[in-house]
Design a protein around this motif. Sequence first.
Motif, mmCIF file in Angstrom:
data_model
loop_
_atom_site.group_PDB
_atom_site.id
_atom_site.type_symbol
_atom_site.label_atom_id
_atom_site.label_comp_id
_atom_site.label_asym_id
_atom_site.label_seq_id
_atom_site.Cartn_x
_atom_site.Cartn_y
_atom_site.Cartn_z
ATOM 1 N N TRP A 148 0.754 -1.220 0.019
ATOM 2 C CA TRP A 148 0.005 -0.049 -0.061
ATOM 3 C C TRP A 148 0.990 1.208 0.068
ATOM 4 N N ASP A 149 1.969 1.302 0.717
ATOM 5 C CA ASP A 149 2.693 2.633 0.830
ATOM 6 C C ASP A 149 3.465 2.818 -0.341
ATOM 7 N N ALA A 150 3.382 1.658 -1.586
ATOM 8 C CA ALA A 150 4.302 2.255 -2.699
ATOM 9 C C ALA A 150 3.488 2.114 -3.888
ATOM 10 N N ARG A 151 2.132 2.357 -3.537
ATOM 11 C CA ARG A 151 0.996 2.158 -4.593
ATOM 12 C C ARG A 151 1.333 2.914 -5.760
ATOM 13 N N LEU A 152 0.971 2.654 -6.997
ATOM 14 C CA LEU A 152 1.039 3.460 -8.193
ATOM 15 C C LEU A 152 -0.065 4.604 -8.106
ATOM 16 N N VAL A 153 0.246 5.779 -8.181
ATOM 17 C CA VAL A 153 -0.769 6.851 -8.239
ATOM 18 C C VAL A 153 -0.213 7.717 -9.407
ATOM 19 N N LEU A 154 -0.983 7.198 -10.619
ATOM 20 C CA LEU A 154 -0.771 8.112 -11.900
ATOM 21 C C LEU A 154 -1.912 8.283 -12.858
ATOM 22 N N GLY A 155 -2.644 9.192 -12.435
ATOM 23 C CA GLY A 155 -3.879 9.459 -13.346
ATOM 24 C C GLY A 155 -4.757 8.513 -13.511
ATOM 25 N N GLY A 156 -5.263 7.684 -12.292
ATOM 26 C CA GLY A 156 -6.169 6.843 -12.437
ATOM 27 C C GLY A 156 -5.623 5.416 -12.726
ATOM 28 N N ILE A 157 -4.518 5.475 -13.162
ATOM 29 C CA ILE A 157 -3.726 4.086 -13.639
ATOM 30 C C ILE A 157 -3.534 3.337 -12.188
#
Length: 239
Positions: A148-157
């Motif tokens: 969780w602490d390294a999740r991808l957050v990139l424009g909904g991807i």
Amino acid sequence: WMDAASALQQSCDVFYYHVAMRTGIDRMATMGVRLGLTGAPPLDFPDIAQGFLPTHDWARRRHITWTAGDTAVEGIGQSYTVFTPLNLATMISRIATGRLIVPHLVRAIGGKPIARPAIALIGLDDPHLATVRRGLNAVVNTTLGTSWDARLVLGGIRMAGKTGTAQVIDEDAAMEAENYDDARLPWKDRPNALFVGYAPVEAPRYAAAVVIEHGTLLGPVKAARALFKAAFRQEQAVG
């Protein structure tokens, strides 16, 4: 209580022990072939290292008395298990797509694209694949997930995947009784850290397998996240 998805989400070894013993090592080895975990993939490159899962026959020929405990630890990838990063990348690609993905290094020769055969279906029931994918998504995109602490957050991807550790020393009873902290061991004795993942979750196009020797749990996750970010940004740049 744990089910298949939450066991992946929270990396519950005990769940895997029980599933392995109910499945049996021979069926695990057969599935390993289908997922690309064992043997060398038909890569356009010589001398590829091979992954390996044992079988009862293999143990018998080596005069190894196989026990339920041996099968249990194989369920978390320990004991005789050998996988390469390429095996792991092939496996996660097949789970993500439901197809028998084969890796290639060469796209074209002399500017002429190499013809590839159609990619066959893996032949696993959709509900089973959906259960595994739900767990892989929860690993990264829910607060109880190990990534969780390294999740991808990139424009909904979003990305999905699984963390793992490969021990390099044997734990003795005293270490376990102390509930020791891997991070406090000498660097050379710390487990190797790994992550396999794919993105986007809804329509996978990229897969990654990252191994960091003696690394921290989230190190490989962050490396995979950076790879996915670079791939999607390159897509946007190309338009």
